[in-house]
Design a protein around this motif. Structure first.
Motif, short mmCIF file in Angstrom:
data_model
loop_
_atom_site.label_atom_id
_atom_site.label_comp_id
_atom_site.label_asym_id
_atom_site.label_seq_id
_atom_site.Cartn_x
_atom_site.Cartn_y
_atom_site.Cartn_z
N ILE A 4 0.79 -1.21 -0.05
CA ILE A 4 0.03 0.01 -0.03
C ILE A 4 0.88 1.22 0.04
CG2 ILE A 4 -1.75 1.29 1.16
CD1 ILE A 4 -2.58 -1.45 2.49
N ASN A 5 0.58 2.12 -1.16
CA ASN A 5 1.44 3.41 -0.86
C ASN A 5 0.44 4.51 -0.91
OD1 ASN A 5 3.90 2.10 -1.51
ND2 ASN A 5 3.48 2.29 -3.81
N VAL A 6 0.75 5.44 0.01
CA VAL A 6 -0.15 6.74 0.12
C VAL A 6 0.63 7.97 -0.28
CG1 VAL A 6 -1.28 7.94 2.16
CG2 VAL A 6 -0.91 5.41 2.05
N VAL A 7 -0.16 8.50 -1.19
CA VAL A 7 0.24 9.73 -1.62
C VAL A 7 -0.70 10.72 -1.46
CG1 VAL A 7 1.85 8.59 -3.23
CG2 VAL A 7 -0.43 8.92 -4.09
N SER A 8 -0.32 12.06 -1.68
CA SER A 8 -1.35 13.07 -1.51
C SER A 8 -1.59 13.62 -2.97
CB SER A 8 -0.61 14.38 -0.97
OG SER A 8 0.31 14.98 -1.84
N ILE A 9 -2.67 14.37 -2.84
CA ILE A 9 -3.21 14.84 -4.25
C ILE A 9 -2.08 15.67 -5.01
CG2 ILE A 9 -4.09 17.23 -3.29
CD1 ILE A 9 -6.01 15.01 -5.73
N SER A 10 -1.22 16.03 -4.49
CA SER A 10 0.05 16.57 -5.23
C SER A 10 0.84 15.57 -6.38
CB SER A 10 1.24 17.08 -4.19
OG SER A 10 0.65 18.19 -3.18
N SER A 11 0.25 14.43 -6.21
CA SER A 11 0.73 13.62 -7.25
C SER A 11 -0.30 13.51 -8.62
CB SER A 11 0.65 12.12 -6.78
OG SER A 11 -0.67 11.82 -6.70
N HIS A 12 -1.14 14.36 -8.47
CA HIS A 12 -2.22 14.84 -9.63
C HIS A 12 -2.18 16.08 -10.18
CE1 HIS A 12 -3.93 10.80 -9.40
NE2 HIS A 12 -3.98 10.86 -7.86
N ILE A 13 -1.95 17.18 -9.38
CA ILE A 13 -2.22 18.41 -9.47
C ILE A 13 -0.90 19.10 -9.27
CG2 ILE A 13 -4.79 18.34 -9.32
CD1 ILE A 13 -4.33 20.05 -7.01
N VAL A 14 -0.90 20.28 -9.83
CA VAL A 14 0.23 21.33 -9.35
C VAL A 14 -0.32 22.24 -8.36
CG1 VAL A 14 1.89 23.09 -10.23
CG2 VAL A 14 1.20 21.24 -11.72
N ASN A 15 0.12 22.32 -7.20
CA ASN A 15 -0.34 23.15 -6.03
C ASN A 15 0.41 24.62 -6.41
OD1 ASN A 15 -1.43 21.26 -4.55
ND2 ASN A 15 0.36 20.71 -3.54
N ARG A 16 -0.58 25.43 -6.51
CA ARG A 16 -0.23 27.21 -6.94
C ARG A 16 -0.70 27.87 -5.53
NH1 ARG A 16 -0.92 27.49 -13.08
NH2 ARG A 16 0.48 25.88 -13.74
N PRO A 17 0.03 28.86 -5.09
CA PRO A 17 1.21 29.41 -5.79
C PRO A 17 2.50 28.63 -5.11
CG PRO A 17 0.53 30.73 -3.94
CD PRO A 17 -0.37 29.81 -3.96
N GLN A 18 2.34 27.70 -4.37
CA GLN A 18 3.52 26.85 -3.92
C GLN A 18 4.37 26.42 -4.81
OE1 GLN A 18 1.86 23.79 -1.40
NE2 GLN A 18 0.62 25.10 -0.31
N LEU A 19 6.09 26.60 -4.46
CA LEU A 19 7.07 26.12 -5.61
C LEU A 19 7.54 24.77 -4.76
CD1 LEU A 19 8.10 29.60 -6.15
CD2 LEU A 19 6.66 28.24 -7.65
#
Length: 40
Positions: A10-25
């Motif tokens: 089981i691997n747990v990842v966040s939504i950041s694996s699908h979308i680009v979080n803006r304005p976070q770099l």
């Protein structure tokens, strides 16, 4: 798992694996999460 003949990985990842979080770099974070997602 080979000895028992069954099991789960089981691997747990966040939504950041699908979308680009803006304005976070945090490209390195998103890339790592996407890699873990693509691995499974």
């Amino acid at each position: 798992m080979l000895q028992r003949g069954s099991g789960s990985i089981i691997n747990v990842v966040s939504i950041s694996s699908h979308i680009v979080n803006r304005p976070q770099l945090h490209g390195h974070y998103n890339a790592a999460k996407a890699g873990a997602y693509q691995l499974t």
